[in-house]
Design a protein around this motif. Structure first.
Motif, mmCIF file in Angstrom:
data_model
loop_
_atom_site.group_PDB
_atom_site.id
_atom_site.type_symbol
_atom_site.label_atom_id
_atom_site.label_comp_id
_atom_site.label_asym_id
_atom_site.label_seq_id
_atom_site.Cartn_x
_atom_site.Cartn_y
_atom_site.Cartn_z
ATOM 1 N N HIS A 184 63.726 -42.905 -73.755
ATOM 2 C CA HIS A 184 63.877 -41.825 -72.785
ATOM 3 C C HIS A 184 62.599 -41.001 -72.825
ATOM 4 O O HIS A 184 62.037 -40.760 -73.907
ATOM 5 C CB HIS A 184 65.082 -40.943 -73.146
ATOM 6 N N PRO A 185 62.076 -40.566 -71.690
ATOM 7 C CA PRO A 185 60.857 -39.744 -71.706
ATOM 8 C C PRO A 185 61.077 -38.441 -72.449
ATOM 9 O O PRO A 185 62.153 -37.835 -72.360
ATOM 10 C CB PRO A 185 60.553 -39.514 -70.223
ATOM 11 N N ALA A 186 60.060 -38.009 -73.172
ATOM 12 C CA ALA A 186 60.152 -36.780 -73.963
ATOM 13 C C ALA A 186 58.791 -36.119 -74.017
ATOM 14 O O ALA A 186 57.756 -36.724 -73.702
ATOM 15 C CB ALA A 186 60.664 -37.076 -75.372
ATOM 16 N N THR A 187 58.788 -34.865 -74.396
ATOM 17 C CA THR A 187 57.563 -34.088 -74.585
ATOM 18 C C THR A 187 57.652 -33.373 -75.919
ATOM 19 O O THR A 187 58.661 -32.733 -76.221
ATOM 20 C CB THR A 187 57.362 -33.056 -73.463
ATOM 21 N N LEU A 188 56.608 -33.495 -76.718
ATOM 22 C CA LEU A 188 56.525 -32.780 -77.989
ATOM 23 C C LEU A 188 55.544 -31.631 -77.812
ATOM 24 O O LEU A 188 54.371 -31.845 -77.499
ATOM 25 C CB LEU A 188 56.064 -33.708 -79.108
#
Length: 496
Positions: free
Chosen positions: A59-63
Motif C-alpha cells: 500500500h502506498p505510504a509516506t514517512l
C-alpha cells in the motif's frame, strides 16, 4: 613594572608571529522535515507477511521525519514544513507515518534530504513488527519497522511505535484505516508516539547498557498526543552494503545504532554466511564477562556501549573471508540487522615467456602468457600481432588455454599459449598478450618481440673463407692467362 615588561614581551611575540588567525566558523545546523515515499507491506488474511514477491499486501505510504537536524549550507531557505493530507483519506490514500528525532537521531540525514538533487534513489519499505514482549502490559503497542536503502549503499532501519489503547479510541476520535485496520487520525496520519520525556528537555547521552536509574513509569499515551513526539524507539544503520578488499588487507564493516531512553542494548552478534554455511564471528551479551570472538576480528566493546558503534574490523583478509556479514543488534523488545557483502579481489600478475624470439626458417615457436595470483576466477586472455607495416594490432586465433589452477592462498592461475610458424610469421613483429579481470580498470598488456636473425661468428668465418678461396682462384686463373700470352718483342721478331 615587571608585569608591564612581560605584557610588552608577549605583545612583541604576538606581532612577530603575525596576525592571529580567525577561528574556523562553527557550522550552522537547521531542523527540517524529510518526507519519503514508501511502500507499506502489511499482513494478508492469514497474518503472514508478503512472500514470493506478491504485491497484493503493498500500500502506498509516506514517512515524514520531523525536525531532523542537518547542516545548513545556505540552500535550505526554500524548504517548508511538511503539511499532511487535508481531506479525509480513503482506502487508496497513502498512509502517513510521522516521527521526530527528539530521542533518537536519524543517521545520514543529509543524504536523505539531498537524495533527489544528488541523483540517488531511496527505497523505503514499512512493515508491521511483531514482538511477543512488545505486546505485554496494560497498553498493547503496535510496532512498525521502516527500512531505507539508498542507491549509494547506505542502509537505515527505524523501529516506530504506535499505541493501541482500545478504551481511548472512541474518546479521542481515532479511526482505523478502512483496508489495513491501522489506528490513524482522520487526516490519514498514523499515530506514532514515544515516551513522554519527548515533551521535556533533551536527554543527555547515555550508556547503551541501560545501567542508569530507571525512568519513572508513565501512563499509556493517549491518541491526542502531539504527533511530533518521538515515535522512533530504535535505529541502526550502515553506510555500505557491499565492500571490496584485497588479500592481506584490513577492512571495517560499518554498523551503528541508537536507542531511546526507555530501551537498552541486550546483545550484539556478527555472523558470516557463505555458500550455504554460517558462522558466528563475534557475540557480546550485556552483563557477561566478555565477548566471544574469532581470530582476526575485533569490535571495540567500549565504543559499542558508549556510542553505539558496533563496527567490525577484519585483519589479514583472505579468500576464505569472503561472504555475507550480518550485524544483528538486539534489545529486550527488538532486533535489527544489516547485511554487508564482502568481496575479496586480487589483480593478476602477467608474464610472457620468452620475451625475445629470433626468426628461424622451418621452426615453430610457442609463446607462453602466464597469468597468476588473481581472484575471483573469471579472466579473459587475447593475443595480437603488430609489424612496422601495420597501422593497428591484428587479433590472433591460433591460441589455447590451460586449465585453471588454484594455489594454497585461494588465488587462481592459467597459461595461454600462442604458436608462431615461420611460414606465416613476419619479422620483426610484436606479439602482445592482453589480460582482463574485474580488478583492472583496463587490460594488462605484456609483449614479446620477434626479431630478424643476425649472423653468428662461425657463419661470418665460413663466408670469409669461401670468399678468400674464390679470390685466390680468380687470381690464379688471371695470372696463368697472362703468362700464356706472347710478349710484344716476341711478336716483332717473329715478323722479321
Amino acid at each position: 613594572m615587571a608585569g608591564g615588561g612581560l605584557v610588552l614581551c608577549g605583545a612583541l611575540l604576538a606581532l612577530a608571529a603575525g596576525p592571529a588567525k580567525a577561528p574556523a566558523p562553527v557550522p550552522r545546523f537547521r531542523r527540517v522535515d524529510i518526507a519519503l515515499s514508501c511502500s507499506y507491506v502489511g499482513e494478508d488474511v492469514r497474518g503472514l507477511l508478503r512472500a514470493f514477491g506478491s504485491s497484493s499486501s503493498e500500500h502506498p505510504a509516506t514517512l515524514v521525519l520531523r525536525g531532523i537536524s542537518v547542516r545548513d549550507d545556505g540552500n535550505l531557505d526554500d524548504l517548508t514544513e511538511y503539511k499532511g493530507p487535508q481531506e479525509n483519506p480513503d482506502s487508496s490514500s497513502p498512509i502517513v507515518f510521522e516521527a521526530s528525532a527528539q530521542l533518537v537521531s536519524i543517521p545520514h540525514a543529509e543524504s536523505l534530504l539531498h537524495a533527489d538533487c544528488d541523483g540517488e534513489e531511496v527505497n523505503c519499505e514499512i512493515s508491521p513488527y511483531s514482538s511477543q514482549q512488545a505486546s505485554k502490559g496494560p497498553c498493547r503497542t503496535s510496532w512498525f519497522m521502516a527500512t531505507l536503502q539508498l542507491s549509494s549503499g547506505i542502509s537505515i532501519t527505524l523501529v516506530l511505535r504506535a499505541p493501541h489503547c482500545g478504551s481511548q479510541e472512541k474518546e479521542h476520535d481515532a479511526t482505523l484505516h478502512p483496508k489495513l485496520r491501522i489506528p490513524m487520525r482522520k487526516e490519514g496520519t498514523v499515530l506514532t508516539t514515544g515516551d513522554q520525556v519527548a515533551r521535556g528537555a533533551p536527554t543527555a547521552p547515555r550508556d547503551m547498557r541501560g545501567g542508569e536509574p530507571a525512568s519513572p513509569r508513565v501512563p499509556c499515551p493517549t491518541w491526542h498526543q502531539d504527533l511530533r513526539a518521538a515515535g522512533i524507539e530504535f535505529q541502526s544503520s550502515s553506510h555500505n552494503t557491499s565492500l571490496h578488499t584485497h588479500l592481506g588487507g584490513s577492512v571495517t564493516l560499518d554498523c551503528h545504532f541508537a536507542l531511546a531512553p526507555s530501551s537498552s542494548l541486550s546483545s550484539l552478534e556478527w555472523r558470516r554466511q557463505h555458500q550455504g554455511s554460517g558462522r558466528s564471528l563475534f557475540r557480546y551479551q550485556v552483563g557477561s564477562t566478555g565477548p566471544t570472538v574469532q581470530p582476526k576480528v575485533h569490535v571495540d566493546v567500549a565504543e559499542l556501549l558508549g556510542s553505539g558503534d558496533a563496527s567490525l574490523s577484519l585483519q589479514g583478509v583472505s579468500v576464505e573471508d569472503e561472504g555475507m556479514y550480518i550485524c544483528l543488534v538486539s534489545t529486550p523488545l527488538h532486533q535489527a540487522q544489516h547485511i554487508i557483502q564482502l568481496h575479496v579481489a586480487e589483480p593478476p600478475r602477467v608474464h610472457v615467456i620468452p620475451a625475445v624470439v629470433s626468426f628461424e626458417r622451418d621452426v615453430k615457436t610457442t609463446l607462453m602468457c602466464i597469468i597468476a595470483g588473481y581472484y575471483p576466477l573469471d579472466v579473459s586472455v587475447s593475443w595480437t600481432q603488430k609489424t612496422p607495416e601495420d597501422d593497428m594490432e591484428i587479433p590472433l586465433s591460433n591460441t589455447h588455454l590451460s586449465s585453471h589452477r588454484q594455489s594454497q592462498d585461494g588465488t587462481y592461475s592459467i597459461t595461454s599459449y600462442l604458436s608462431i610458424s615461420s611460414d606465416t610469421a613476419r619479422a620483426p613483429a610484436t606479439y602482445s598478450c592482453h589480460v582482463s579481470h574485474m580488478t583492472l580498470a583496463e587490460p594488462i598488456s605484456v609483449s614479446a618481440h620477434l626479431k630478424v636473425p643476425e649472423q653468428t661468428g662461425s657463419e661470418g668465418l665460413v663466408g670469409s673463407f669461401i670468399a678468400t678461396i674464390l679470390f685466390i682462384a680468380v687470381l690464379f686463373i688471371a695470372l696463368r692467362r697472362r703468362a700464356g700470352k706472347p710478349k710484344p718483342e716476341q711478336l716483332l721478331r717473329a715478323s722479321e
